[in-house]
Design an enzyme around this catalytic site. Structure first.
Site, PDB file in Angstrom:
ATOM      1  N   ASP A 179       0.854  -1.180   0.000  1.00  0.00           N
ATOM      2  CA  ASP A 179       0.000   0.000   0.000  1.00  0.00           C
ATOM      3  C   ASP A 179       0.891   1.231   0.000  1.00  0.00           C
ATOM      4  OD1 ASP A 179      -1.816   2.024   0.351  1.00  0.00           O
ATOM      5  OD2 ASP A 179      -2.787   1.156   2.115  1.00  0.00           O
TER       6      ASP A 179
ATOM      7  N   TYR B  88      -5.981  16.091  -4.544  1.00  0.00           N
ATOM      8  CA  TYR B  88      -5.608  15.358  -5.749  1.00  0.00           C
ATOM      9  C   TYR B  88      -5.028  16.299  -6.793  1.00  0.00           C
ATOM     10  CZ  TYR B  88      -5.980  12.603 -10.014  1.00  0.00           C
ATOM     11  OH  TYR B  88      -5.696  11.960 -11.197  1.00  0.00           O
TER      12      TYR B  88
ATOM     13  N   LYS C 150      -1.175  16.356  -8.287  1.00  0.00           N
ATOM     14  CA  LYS C 150      -0.876  16.164  -9.701  1.00  0.00           C
ATOM     15  C   LYS C 150      -0.111  17.350 -10.283  1.00  0.00           C
ATOM     16  CE  LYS C 150      -2.043  12.041 -10.216  1.00  0.00           C
ATOM     17  NZ  LYS C 150      -0.981  11.064 -10.550  1.00  0.00           N
TER      18      LYS C 150
END
Length: 271
Positions: free
Chosen positions: A67, A158, A162
């Protein structure tokens, strides 16, 4: 293909290899003659993907069920591959399956995403790029997203992660491309992956997960773009839609770019 394997082999490491883009990249690397380490969380799925790759290409495979959102994950990967000569690194883990407002979930969700999307690729690149530079050959592909062009709702952490990936790949290219190491940041827009199919089905935008989301780029096109542009870094925007979006946002102010992203997200969610 033998030239590709000689330059980038003998082993490739693909993070996020259980399905979607990662699985497709693993398959193509194997077809080009590289042995492949497949890295993701789900061991059974990884073993199935690895078995299919071996059967179709005859290369060696190894699987790592780790993970990457857990602190210390990069160290586990590095230890597990200590006896392998990794000449090619692909990092395409890190999708955000929840796509919800920042304050609607615990902070730990965002922290895990930043760990997976920022810390781990940086740590893996720092480790695996050094021997690539010493050999004077190697390749690194880091997958980014149009979500990193400007801030937008439901992807606060997120989108920020990115943006990091995009600039990190570009900066790494400036340091490594003249040392024989190809670095490419591959920026995706809407892409036909199992995660996107699941999300759009849950929203009622497609009838079933067997249906391709409208307007999504095909996996074959994404993989082709990666290998066609590998030596032409630092950045490749995949598909006409994401290219058009980048041109539009480059022509307006940052504030207007943020408004554009917010409107696009609202339209995509049908709200």
């Amino acid at each position: 293909m033998s030239d590709f394997a000689e330059k980038y082999g003998p082993w490739a490491l693909v993070a996020g290899a259980s399905d979607g883009v990662g699985s497709a990249m693993s398959e193509e690397l194997a077809r080009r003659g590289l042995n492949v380490v497949l890295l993701a969380r789900r061991k059974a799925v990884l073993e199935d993907v690895a078995a299919q790759i071996r059967a179709r290409t005859g290369v060696q495979t190894s699987t790592l069920a780790i993970d990457l959102a857990v602190p210390g994950a990069a160290g586990q990967v590095i230890d597990a591959t200590a006896d392998l000569d990794i000449g090619f690194l692909v990092y395409c883990a890190g999708a955000d399956p929840k796509f919800t407002p920042f304050l609607s979930g615990p902070l730990s969700d965002a922290e895990s995403l930043v760990q997976r999307n920022c810390m781990v690729p940086m740590q893996l690149c720092h480790h695996y790029a050094q021997p690539m530079v010493e050999r004077g050959r190697g390749g690194i592909v880091i997958f980014g997203s149009g979500a990193g062009f400007a801030g937008g709702p439901n992807m606060v952490a997120y989108g920020a992660s990115k943006a990091f990936d995009m600039v990190f790949a570009e900066a790494l290219w400036t340091e490594l491309h003249d040392k024989g190491v190809d670095v490419l940041g591959l920026i995706l827009g809407k892409t036909d992956t199992p995660a996107l199919r699941k999300l759009e089905h849950e929203r009622g935008q497609i009838d079933s997960t067997d249906q391709a989301p409208p307007g999504a780029a095909a996996l074959d096109d994404v993989v082709a773009a990666a290998f066609d542009n590998l030596a032409d870094g630092p950045t490749c925007l995949v598909g006409p839609e994401i290219q058009a979006a980048a041109q539009l946002m480059a022509s307006v102010s940052r504030n207007d770019a943020v408004r554009f992203i917010a409107q696009a997200v609202t339209a995509a969610m049908g709200t």
